[in-house]
Write an enzyme that holds these catalytic residues in place. Structure first.
Site, PDB file in Angstrom:
ATOM      1  N   CYS A   1     -74.188  -7.728 113.235  1.00  0.00           N
ATOM      2  CA  CYS A   1     -73.393  -8.936 113.020  1.00  0.00           C
ATOM      3  C   CYS A   1     -73.928 -10.098 113.848  1.00  0.00           C
ATOM      4  O   CYS A   1     -73.656 -10.195 115.051  1.00  0.00           O
ATOM      5  CB  CYS A   1     -71.937  -8.649 113.369  1.00  0.00           C
TER       6      CYS A   1
ATOM      7  N   CYS B   1     -71.326 -12.370 115.393  1.00  0.00           N
ATOM      8  CA  CYS B   1     -70.616 -11.821 116.560  1.00  0.00           C
ATOM      9  C   CYS B   1     -71.495 -11.856 117.806  1.00  0.00           C
ATOM     10  O   CYS B   1     -71.018 -12.151 118.889  1.00  0.00           O
ATOM     11  CB  CYS B   1     -70.229 -10.355 116.357  1.00  0.00           C
ATOM     12  N   ASP B   2     -72.755 -11.494 117.650  1.00  0.00           N
ATOM     13  CA  ASP B   2     -73.562 -11.195 118.831  1.00  0.00           C
ATOM     14  C   ASP B   2     -74.702 -12.168 119.114  1.00  0.00           C
ATOM     15  O   ASP B   2     -75.336 -12.084 120.170  1.00  0.00           O
ATOM     16  CB  ASP B   2     -74.156  -9.771 118.689  1.00  0.00           C
TER      17      ASP B   2
END
Ligand code: NAP
Length: 317
Positions: A132, A135-136
């Site tokens: 992701c 997200c990261d």
């Protein structure tokens, strides 16, 4: 016996639960191993209408859950291993909890990111391996990143990650990309994106502090090499979570549930599908939520057994 069971607690399942609860259908919602679904893996959500300053993914999902609870939806943690949809009421086998029977079923079990299934991959999730970018990506400011895949997701993630990374290397197992031309062009024109085509990933290389490289094999020469990197983003598609249905619901060749166009109806009367489990195209929180609303209304109409349903009663409640 339950009137209706909702499987999954992403935006589609929770929206279905809100609508069903408000219609006095007392839905039982079964939460799997990732309560709140994929949005709980993201940080800020900026495109969900109604939040001009954005909202954190987990908070948005917690709000949806509270909203469903407020109207009487009940929640149970559980893992459905098997279903019998051949006769009504339908039977669901829940691991460690026995059987549940229900008159109607809403499937909103979503989709999960596919993994390469190579050595050291799963062990290093959260230590440099990610599925992701949204997200990261933030954690890789000024670092070297590899994105694996040749589809639109890989192109999109690679472009997105150049906001943070010093270099993004796209690794793909073939010479040709599957991505649409416009997405390919965007990646090709991005000066921070470099390419390792025709290279199959064979092993994640990691040390004490996490990922340090990706071992690949060149498909033309057979030569193996380790590409140095701080992070590996795997963008090779998603798999719909439909294996537990044991082929009792009609799906496409990948496993996405087929619904009657413009509805949430599956091939089994009384079983409805919403969210990413039936959507390989849009895959947005808001489209999932919209389809959850459709499933609740379709289900309500089914349970009431009335072909002529006064929608204004439902919609204005
Ligand atoms: P996809 O189109 O199925 O592409 C998956 C890619 O991963 C392919 O290039 C495939 O290689 C590779 N791959 C699959 N399994 C692999 C494995 N085990 N090892 C190495 N490589 C592997 O998936 P996607 O990119 O997630 O896209 C899914 C759908 O969403 C598509 O319809 C896409 O157009 C859409 N989408 C659209 C946008 C957008 O328009 N903004 C963004 C993202 C996704 P091969 O090519 O060799 O099979």
């Amino acid at each position: 016996m339950h009137k209706v069971v909702v499987l999954g607690t992403g935006p589609s399942g929770l929206t279905a639960a809100i609508y069903l609860a408000r219609a006095n259908m007392n839905p039982l919602v079964i939460e799997g191993d990732q309560p709140g679904g994929q949005l709980t893996l993201t940080t800020e959500v900026e495109n969900f209408p109604g939040f001009p300053d954005g909202i954190m993914g987990p908070e948005l999902m917690e709000n949806m859950r509270k909203q469903a609870e407020r109207f009487g939806a009940t929640f149970e943690r559980g893992w459905v291993t098997e279903v019998d949809l051949s006769k009504r009421p339908f039977t669901l086998k829940v691991e460690g909890k026995g059987e549940i029977q229900t008159q109607a079923l809403i499937i909103s079990t979503g989709a999960s990111a596919k993994m390469l299934e190579i050595p050291n991959e799963r062990e290093n999730i959260g230590r440099g391996v990610s599925t992701c970018a949204t997200c990261d990506g933030f954690f890789f400011r000024g670092k070297k990143i590899i994105v694996v895949g040749g589809g639109d997701s890989a192109m999109e993630e690679a472009n997105f990650l150049t906001k943070f990374a010093s270099e993004v290397r796209l690794v793909h197992r073939r010479e040709e990309l599957r991505a649409s031309k416009i997405m390919q062009d965007r990646a090709r024109e991005n000066p921070k994106v470099t390419w390792s085509l025709n290279n199959t990933p064979i092993e994640v290389v990691a040390g004490e502090n996490g990922v340090t490289g990706l071992k690949v094999k060149n498909n033309e020469t057979g030569q193996e090499e380790v590409l140095e990197t701080d992070g590996i983003f795997i963008a090779i598609g998603h798999r719909p979570n439909t294996a537990f249905l044991g082929g009792q619901i009609e799906t496409d060749e990948i496993g996405y549930i087929k619904v009657k166009p413009g509805t949430s109806e599956t091939n089994v009367e009384g079983v409805f599908a919403c969210g990413d489990v039936q959507d390989n195209k849009y895959r947005q929180a808001i489209t999932a939520a919209g389809s959850g609303c459709m499933a609740a209304l379709d289900c309500e109409r089914y349970l009431e057994g009335s072909a002529v349903h006064d929608w204004s009663q439902t919609l204005n409640k």
